[in-house]
Design a protein around this motif. Structure first.
Motif, PDB file in Angstrom:
ATOM      1  N   ASP A  26       7.838 -10.235  -4.371  1.00 40.79           N
ATOM      2  CA  ASP A  26       7.540 -10.851  -2.847  1.00 40.79           C
ATOM      3  C   ASP A  26       5.896 -10.947  -3.427  1.00 40.79           C
ATOM      4  OD1 ASP A  26       6.433 -11.009  -0.429  1.00 40.79           O
ATOM      5  OD2 ASP A  26       7.961  -9.917   0.424  1.00 40.79           O
ATOM      6  N   PRO A  27       5.313 -12.229  -3.174  1.00 41.50           N
ATOM      7  CA  PRO A  27       3.870 -12.223  -3.447  1.00 41.50           C
ATOM      8  C   PRO A  27       2.980 -11.617  -2.434  1.00 41.50           C
ATOM      9  CG  PRO A  27       4.897 -14.556  -2.723  1.00 41.50           C
ATOM     10  CD  PRO A  27       6.100 -13.724  -2.733  1.00 41.50           C
ATOM     11  N   LYS A  28       3.471 -11.095  -1.549  1.00 40.66           N
ATOM     12  CA  LYS A  28       2.681 -10.083  -0.263  1.00 40.66           C
ATOM     13  C   LYS A  28       2.386  -8.941  -1.208  1.00 40.66           C
ATOM     14  CE  LYS A  28       5.064  -9.035   3.248  1.00 40.66           C
ATOM     15  NZ  LYS A  28       6.401  -9.385   3.474  1.00 40.66           N
ATOM     16  N   TYR A  29       3.034  -8.553  -2.108  1.00 38.80           N
ATOM     17  CA  TYR A  29       3.028  -7.342  -2.647  1.00 38.80           C
ATOM     18  C   TYR A  29       2.360  -7.350  -3.935  1.00 38.80           C
ATOM     19  CZ  TYR A  29       6.237  -5.996   1.186  1.00 38.80           C
ATOM     20  OH  TYR A  29       6.980  -6.014   2.121  1.00 38.80           O
ATOM     21  N   TYR A  30       2.839  -8.397  -4.831  1.00 38.20           N
ATOM     22  CA  TYR A  30       2.358  -8.696  -5.958  1.00 38.20           C
ATOM     23  C   TYR A  30       1.711  -9.869  -6.477  1.00 38.20           C
ATOM     24  CZ  TYR A  30       5.527  -4.663  -7.043  1.00 38.20           C
ATOM     25  OH  TYR A  30       5.765  -3.216  -6.982  1.00 38.20           O
ATOM     26  N   GLU A  31       0.418  -9.940  -6.787  1.00 36.93           N
ATOM     27  CA  GLU A  31      -0.131 -11.232  -6.830  1.00 36.93           C
ATOM     28  C   GLU A  31       0.250 -12.551  -7.696  1.00 36.93           C
ATOM     29  OE1 GLU A  31      -1.633  -8.026  -7.812  1.00 36.93           O
ATOM     30  OE2 GLU A  31      -3.587  -8.610  -8.798  1.00 36.93           O
ATOM     31  N   HIS A  32       0.905 -11.980  -8.860  1.00 36.46           N
ATOM     32  CA  HIS A  32       1.523 -12.873  -9.746  1.00 36.46           C
ATOM     33  C   HIS A  32       2.827 -12.583  -9.886  1.00 36.46           C
ATOM     34  CE1 HIS A  32      -2.801 -14.342 -10.429  1.00 36.46           C
ATOM     35  NE2 HIS A  32      -2.841 -13.052 -10.878  1.00 36.46           N
ATOM     36  N   GLU A  46      -3.014   1.707  -3.803  1.00 38.61           N
ATOM     37  CA  GLU A  46      -3.214   0.708  -2.706  1.00 38.61           C
ATOM     38  C   GLU A  46      -1.888   0.406  -2.132  1.00 38.61           C
ATOM     39  OE1 GLU A  46      -5.787  -2.419  -3.891  1.00 38.61           O
ATOM     40  OE2 GLU A  46      -7.573  -1.455  -4.170  1.00 38.61           O
ATOM     41  N   ARG A  47      -0.804   0.065  -3.129  1.00 40.70           N
ATOM     42  CA  ARG A  47       0.219  -0.534  -2.711  1.00 40.70           C
ATOM     43  C   ARG A  47       1.214   0.429  -2.099  1.00 40.70           C
ATOM     44  NH1 ARG A  47       1.715  -2.467  -7.591  1.00 40.70           N
ATOM     45  NH2 ARG A  47       0.462  -4.259  -7.475  1.00 40.70           N
ATOM     46  N   ASN A  48       2.029  -0.092  -1.056  1.00 39.69           N
ATOM     47  CA  ASN A  48       3.071   0.668  -0.328  1.00 39.69           C
ATOM     48  C   ASN A  48       4.021   1.249  -1.685  1.00 39.69           C
ATOM     49  OD1 ASN A  48       5.631   1.321   0.915  1.00 39.69           O
ATOM     50  ND2 ASN A  48       4.760   0.182   2.734  1.00 39.69           N
ATOM     51  N   PRO A  49       4.395   2.526  -1.627  1.00 44.26           N
ATOM     52  CA  PRO A  49       5.176   2.918  -2.741  1.00 44.26           C
ATOM     53  C   PRO A  49       6.592   2.268  -2.732  1.00 44.26           C
ATOM     54  CG  PRO A  49       4.893   4.783  -1.250  1.00 44.26           C
ATOM     55  CD  PRO A  49       3.869   3.513  -0.649  1.00 44.26           C
ATOM     56  N   LEU A 101      12.838   0.878   5.778  1.00 45.68           N
ATOM     57  CA  LEU A 101      13.615   1.097   4.590  1.00 45.68           C
ATOM     58  C   LEU A 101      13.313   2.809   4.143  1.00 45.68           C
ATOM     59  CD1 LEU A 101      14.988   0.104   2.061  1.00 45.68           C
ATOM     60  CD2 LEU A 101      12.436  -0.030   1.076  1.00 45.68           C
ATOM     61  N   LYS A 102      12.125   3.112   4.518  1.00 45.13           N
ATOM     62  CA  LYS A 102      11.734   4.411   4.404  1.00 45.13           C
ATOM     63  C   LYS A 102      12.366   5.389   5.511  1.00 45.13           C
ATOM     64  CE  LYS A 102       7.900   7.680   4.822  1.00 45.13           C
ATOM     65  NZ  LYS A 102       6.437   7.592   4.990  1.00 45.13           N
ATOM     66  N   LYS A 103      12.586   4.868   6.611  1.00 46.92           N
ATOM     67  CA  LYS A 103      13.306   5.623   7.665  1.00 46.92           C
ATOM     68  C   LYS A 103      14.928   5.712   7.342  1.00 46.92           C
ATOM     69  CE  LYS A 103      12.180   4.821  12.201  1.00 46.92           C
ATOM     70  NZ  LYS A 103      11.923   4.060  13.472  1.00 46.92           N
ATOM     71  N   VAL A 104      15.562   4.807   6.889  1.00 47.41           N
ATOM     72  CA  VAL A 104      16.917   4.763   6.773  1.00 47.41           C
ATOM     73  C   VAL A 104      17.335   5.525   5.361  1.00 47.41           C
ATOM     74  CG1 VAL A 104      18.796   3.342   5.877  1.00 47.41           C
ATOM     75  CG2 VAL A 104      17.444   2.759   7.919  1.00 47.41           C
TER      76      VAL A 104
END
Ligand code: HEM
Length: 530
Positions: free
Chosen positions: A436-442, A458-461, A88-91
């Protein structure tokens, strides 16, 4: 007659879309194509699922197969859904030169001013206008508008208090949240863009408010025109259909033309966008390298500016180009902001614990020592919990469900194998990433603690994208955030926000394409703080 024609056309296309065999367009580019199931397409047509729900399904399929992207064929074109954040960042940023443009947002040949909106401009013309307009949105310029934000929020509170005084229950009143937020937004935009007082809060029948309603109306006829514009642009142009209300466009164009004249000849000077655009035209406000954001520099926009390539010709000298930029603030900024304020009030009503925490922060930091009418720009922006709350509203309900770019030259990324032909679109499914639960715990909970300063760091922007991404992101972000925070701070400081018996207890949304709106006639109760 033409509406009927359009509806028949749209219906035919939709039936075709539902029944055609899913051709494998992406196979020849080595990209796996994923098709929506017929059942999901029917649910989409019946309004039981949204475009974003179908994106979620594909996103989850890619998650289980560990793929970074896939091809999708939609009625509007051939698209690549990008799931992986590095890609996503690349494109959207590093290889931005392949993906400079986006789909036309509002367009019709019989209303040519729309083609000049920054939102719709393409290629070098877009770069030239973006780099000219960017300096009008810097922190310094928005800070000067704080006076207007303070004034309009004070008037809003006064109006709501008067409503309570005049209600049968003298401590509370029921409001139509969407309507109130719209009036607040009309008054802020009229003073900060046009340098005028629309007075929509005190008089919703003012001419300015009526014209704004005509421009932002979502009547069935207007929705039919939007659908035609998206799916049948040739029909729109052949029949010279005016997609937006012509009377309202002329009304605002005239005000802007007159205002521009008096700013250009120095008769009037105010802290508004008309003034700033006039200064750009006069060559008094240029894009300084340090004023461009890091992402604009990433896309080598700054280099182009520094080389003088884009500034040689002052593109805003063209009257229509300058007026178009101001007019588009309505289209890009009006509904997005008023919908956001409505959703924020809705979220507060359904989450009293969040409301209490926010009020505590406002009382102890922003409105300390009885200072409650003037908000300071830095203090407002320094409030940590207010920012966490705002981010969580945007995570749960981003005003746009997708970000899209048009591929302007054939693209190949050897690292991932992604190939995109010219003319195809790439997009990222915002709602799926935001949940996405990978990024947000709830992900299913309204939980401002997702955005504590530590978690944000900490989180990927690229997991949080309500204002878009890269050099073509939302130019009005700072402006939108400050005015929305000012409105929320004043309301929470002065009132308790509660649901009524008619307020849906889990957040409801209404979608039009990829735009996410609050439900019609959302009711909330405001109770005066003693
Ligand atoms: C809650 C408020 C707002 C939200 C959530 C929002 C969101 C967005 C998004 C998602 C985009 C597309 C970004 C991309 O493709 O990467 C965008 C573009 C844009 N927005 Fe906003 N917006 C808001 C308010 C405003 C305001 C107040 C203005 C102007 C005063 C504004 C002006 C624009 C313009 C001109 C563009 C096109 C930029 C370009 O193509 O270079 N927006 N906005």
């Amino acid at each position: 007659m033409w509406v009927l024609l359009a509806l028949v056309g749209i219906l035919t296309l939709l039936i075709y879309y539902l029944t055609r065999p899913p051709k494998n367009f992406w196979g020849k580019y080595g990209v796996r194509q994923v098709n929506d199931s017929v059942i999901d397409k029917i649910k989409l047509l019946l309004g039981r699922k949204t475009i974003m729900d179908l994106d979620d399904i594909i996103y989850k399929r890619l998650e289980s197969s560990q793929e970074q992207f896939c091809g999708v064929v939609e009625l509007q074109g051939n698209m690549v859904l990008i799931k992986d954040l590095d890609l996503l960042k690349k494109v959207f940023i590093k290889d931005f030169e392949y993906f400079v443009d986006r789909r036309l947002v509002v367009s019709s040949d019989s209303q040519p001013i729309f083609h000049k909106f920054l939102l719709n401009l393409r290629g070098d013309e877009w770069k030239a206008v973006r780099s000219s307009v960017s300096p009008t949105f810097t922190t310094g310029k928005i800070r000067r508008m704080m006076e207007s934000f303070n004034k309009v929020s004070r008037e809003w509170v006064h109006h709501l208090k008067t409503k309570i005084e005049n209600s049968s229950d003298d401590s509370s009143t029921v409001i139509k949240a969407g309507e109130e937020a719209r009036h607040f937004t009309v008054d802020v935009i009229s003073s900060t863009v046009f340098g005028m007082e629309a007075k929509a809060i005190s008089n919703p029948d003012s001419l300015f408010a009526i014209m704004t309603d005509r421009l932002s109306s979502l009547s069935p006829l207007q929705i039919a025109k939007f659908l035609m514009m998206m799916f049948l642009p040739r029909v729109v142009n052949f029949f010279r259909i005016k997609v937006m209300d012509d009377k309202a466009i002329t009304f605002f164009e005239n005000i802007l033309m007159q205002g521009m004249k008096s700013r250009m000849n120095g008769e009037t000077k105010k802290n508004d966008f008309l003034q700033l655009i006039a200064e750009v035209r006069k060559g008094e406000l240029k894009a300084q390298d340090e004023e461009l954001s890091a992402i604009e520099k990433d896309a080598r926009l700054a280099e182009d500016v520094a080389n003088g390539k884009l500034q040689k010709k002052n593109i805003l000298k063209d009257d229509m180009m300058a007026i178009a930029q101001l007019l588009q603030f309505f289209f890009a900024g009006f509904s997005t902001t008023s919908n956001f304020i409505t959703f924020a009030l809705y979220a507060l009503a359904l989450n009293p614990d969040v409301q209490d925490k926010l009020r505590e922060e406002l009382d102890s930091k922003l409105f300390k020592d009885g200072k409650d009418s003037e908000m300071d720009y830095d203090e407002l922006n320094g409030l940590v919990y207010l920012d966490m709350f705002v981010c969580e509203v945007f995570r749960v309900i981003p005003p746009n469900g997708r970000l899209e770019r048009l591929c302007v030259k054939e693209y190949h990324d050897p690292e991932t194998g992604l190939r995109v032909p010219k003319g195809a679109y790439v997009y990222t499914p915002l709602q799926a990433i935001h949940n996405d639960p990978k990024y947000y715990e709830h992900p299913d909970k309204f939980y401002p603690e997702h955005f504590t300063p530590e978690k944000k760091a900490e989180r990927n922007p690229y997991t949080y994208l309500p204002f878009g991404i890269g050099p073509r992101n939302c130019i009005g972000m700072r402006f939108a955030l400050v005015k929305s925070k000012a409105a929320i701070a004043q309301i929470v400081h002065n009132f308790f926000i509660e649901p009524t018996s008619k307020t849906p207890r889990s957040i409801q949304i209404k979608t039009i394409g990829i735009a996410i709106q609050p439900p019609d006639n959302l009711e909330l109760r405001l109770r005066l703080r003693s």
